[in-house]
Design a protein around this motif. Sequence first.
Motif, PDB file in Angstrom:
ATOM      1  N   GLY A 253       0.793  -1.219   0.000  1.00  0.00           N
ATOM      2  CA  GLY A 253       0.000   0.000   0.000  1.00  0.00           C
ATOM      3  C   GLY A 253       0.828   1.271   0.000  1.00  0.00           C
ATOM      4  O   GLY A 253       1.930   1.310   0.564  1.00  0.00           O
ATOM      5  N   ARG A 254       0.307   2.298  -0.631  1.00  0.00           N
ATOM      6  CA  ARG A 254       0.889   3.632  -0.613  1.00  0.00           C
ATOM      7  C   ARG A 254      -0.215   4.640  -0.306  1.00  0.00           C
ATOM      8  O   ARG A 254      -1.403   4.338  -0.433  1.00  0.00           O
ATOM      9  CB  ARG A 254       1.531   3.980  -1.957  1.00  0.00           C
ATOM     10  N   TYR A 255       0.194   5.833   0.044  1.00  0.00           N
ATOM     11  CA  TYR A 255      -0.764   6.854   0.495  1.00  0.00           C
ATOM     12  C   TYR A 255      -0.536   8.173  -0.231  1.00  0.00           C
ATOM     13  O   TYR A 255       0.609   8.567  -0.484  1.00  0.00           O
ATOM     14  CB  TYR A 255      -0.609   7.063   2.004  1.00  0.00           C
ATOM     15  N   ALA A 256      -1.636   8.842  -0.558  1.00  0.00           N
ATOM     16  CA  ALA A 256      -1.562  10.191  -1.118  1.00  0.00           C
ATOM     17  C   ALA A 256      -2.815  10.944  -0.692  1.00  0.00           C
ATOM     18  O   ALA A 256      -3.883  10.349  -0.511  1.00  0.00           O
ATOM     19  CB  ALA A 256      -1.458  10.161  -2.640  1.00  0.00           C
ATOM     20  N   GLU A 257      -2.678  12.246  -0.509  1.00  0.00           N
ATOM     21  CA  GLU A 257      -3.849  13.060  -0.209  1.00  0.00           C
ATOM     22  C   GLU A 257      -3.845  14.288  -1.096  1.00  0.00           C
ATOM     23  O   GLU A 257      -2.792  14.752  -1.549  1.00  0.00           O
ATOM     24  CB  GLU A 257      -3.912  13.442   1.266  1.00  0.00           C
ATOM     25  N   VAL A 258      -5.039  14.800  -1.361  1.00  0.00           N
ATOM     26  CA  VAL A 258      -5.213  15.940  -2.259  1.00  0.00           C
ATOM     27  C   VAL A 258      -5.777  17.107  -1.458  1.00  0.00           C
ATOM     28  O   VAL A 258      -6.913  17.039  -0.965  1.00  0.00           O
ATOM     29  CB  VAL A 258      -6.149  15.588  -3.423  1.00  0.00           C
ATOM     30  N   PRO A 259      -5.018  18.189  -1.283  1.00  0.00           N
ATOM     31  CA  PRO A 259      -5.492  19.349  -0.528  1.00  0.00           C
ATOM     32  C   PRO A 259      -6.683  20.018  -1.218  1.00  0.00           C
ATOM     33  O   PRO A 259      -6.838  19.934  -2.443  1.00  0.00           O
ATOM     34  CB  PRO A 259      -4.275  20.287  -0.508  1.00  0.00           C
ATOM     35  N   ASP A 260      -7.510  20.662  -0.392  1.00  0.00           N
ATOM     36  CA  ASP A 260      -8.651  21.441  -0.899  1.00  0.00           C
ATOM     37  C   ASP A 260      -9.623  20.598  -1.715  1.00  0.00           C
ATOM     38  O   ASP A 260     -10.326  21.121  -2.583  1.00  0.00           O
ATOM     39  CB  ASP A 260      -8.169  22.638  -1.735  1.00  0.00           C
ATOM     40  N   ALA A 261      -9.664  19.303  -1.452  1.00  0.00           N
ATOM     41  CA  ALA A 261     -10.588  18.416  -2.147  1.00  0.00           C
ATOM     42  C   ALA A 261     -11.512  17.751  -1.146  1.00  0.00           C
ATOM     43  O   ALA A 261     -11.092  17.369  -0.051  1.00  0.00           O
ATOM     44  CB  ALA A 261      -9.821  17.352  -2.931  1.00  0.00           C
ATOM     45  N   GLY A 262     -12.772  17.612  -1.531  1.00  0.00           N
ATOM     46  CA  GLY A 262     -13.723  16.869  -0.724  1.00  0.00           C
ATOM     47  C   GLY A 262     -13.805  15.426  -1.205  1.00  0.00           C
ATOM     48  O   GLY A 262     -12.846  14.880  -1.751  1.00  0.00           O
ATOM     49  N   PRO A 279       2.650   9.441 -10.372  1.00  0.00           N
ATOM     50  CA  PRO A 279       3.865   8.701  -9.998  1.00  0.00           C
ATOM     51  C   PRO A 279       3.613   7.226  -9.718  1.00  0.00           C
ATOM     52  O   PRO A 279       4.443   6.371 -10.074  1.00  0.00           O
ATOM     53  CB  PRO A 279       4.344   9.437  -8.736  1.00  0.00           C
ATOM     54  N   PHE A 280       2.484   6.910  -9.107  1.00  0.00           N
ATOM     55  CA  PHE A 280       2.137   5.518  -8.844  1.00  0.00           C
ATOM     56  C   PHE A 280       1.937   4.765 -10.150  1.00  0.00           C
ATOM     57  O   PHE A 280       2.451   3.651 -10.327  1.00  0.00           O
ATOM     58  CB  PHE A 280       0.872   5.464  -7.988  1.00  0.00           C
ATOM     59  N   LEU A 281       1.200   5.355 -11.078  1.00  0.00           N
ATOM     60  CA  LEU A 281       0.946   4.694 -12.360  1.00  0.00           C
ATOM     61  C   LEU A 281       2.244   4.475 -13.134  1.00  0.00           C
ATOM     62  O   LEU A 281       2.400   3.450 -13.808  1.00  0.00           O
ATOM     63  CB  LEU A 281      -0.035   5.513 -13.194  1.00  0.00           C
TER      64      LEU A 281
END
Length: 287
Positions: A253-262, A279-281
């Motif tokens: 598993g890897r993790y990413a978050e997107v600011p200002d997104a619901g 980058p993951f792709l």
Amino acid sequence: MVRRIDLTGADGLRLAAWEFAEPPKGRATGDEVPGVLLLHGLMGRAAHWAPTARWLAERHRAVALDQRGHGRSDKPAEGPFTREAYVADAAAAVEQLGIAPAILIGHSMGALTAWQLAAERPDLVRALVICDMRASALGAASQREWEEWFRSWPLPFATLADVRKWFGEDDPRVERPSPARGEFFAEVMSEGPDGWRPVFSRRQMLTSRETWVYDAHWESLAQVRCPTLVVRGLDGELGRAEAQEMVRVLPHGRYAEVPDAGHLVHHDQPDAWRAAVTPFLEDVSPC
């Protein structure tokens, strides 16, 4: 370029899949380029993935599926709208498109379908992107809230502008104005004699939701063996702590978050969504 592909799902159900751009020039089939299957969330449709599918097509064959009960796919009056049916449909799509092992990118309920397929049929899945979907149970209170929310919709809407305004500003579930949310719902409305109504049945959406909302899905998540990226909107429904626990449970598993997104990550911040996923792709796609 927009091309519809007719597929056959579980129980002979007619499913509509869509390509929004040609695969890389000189390559015509999913056998020659990495295949991607895009799975929308509850109430969504394949068209919600159109911008993502277009940039994916620079290196992949990207196909978005209208899942049963949604978009242009069949909406059988009595279903079934079970988890098993949704997963079987996705498996049939991968096989009939000839893109196995595919990269699955799912949002919300579509992400759950994607990881359940990856757990059950690892031969069909090369890699997985989970966008803003929780593995924990939401419970009966959540289902009741949705029932009440559906009843609050002021149907029919007189115009699409009214749709955009209500879902983007006036809906009690909206904490702050969200034009992207308004556009999301405008895309799932159709015009009838009395105005604009959803292309889906709200009863069927509740039926679909009740097949997963009461249960936790950690066990199936732990069975996913392919590389997996968990993406959350900073203001979405998947909290950071749970997202990071999902990454811990996943073997790769890897993790990413997107600011200002619901919750509607790819709609709210499409450029940041692309930056988080690319980058993951690049790591999981063959040259």
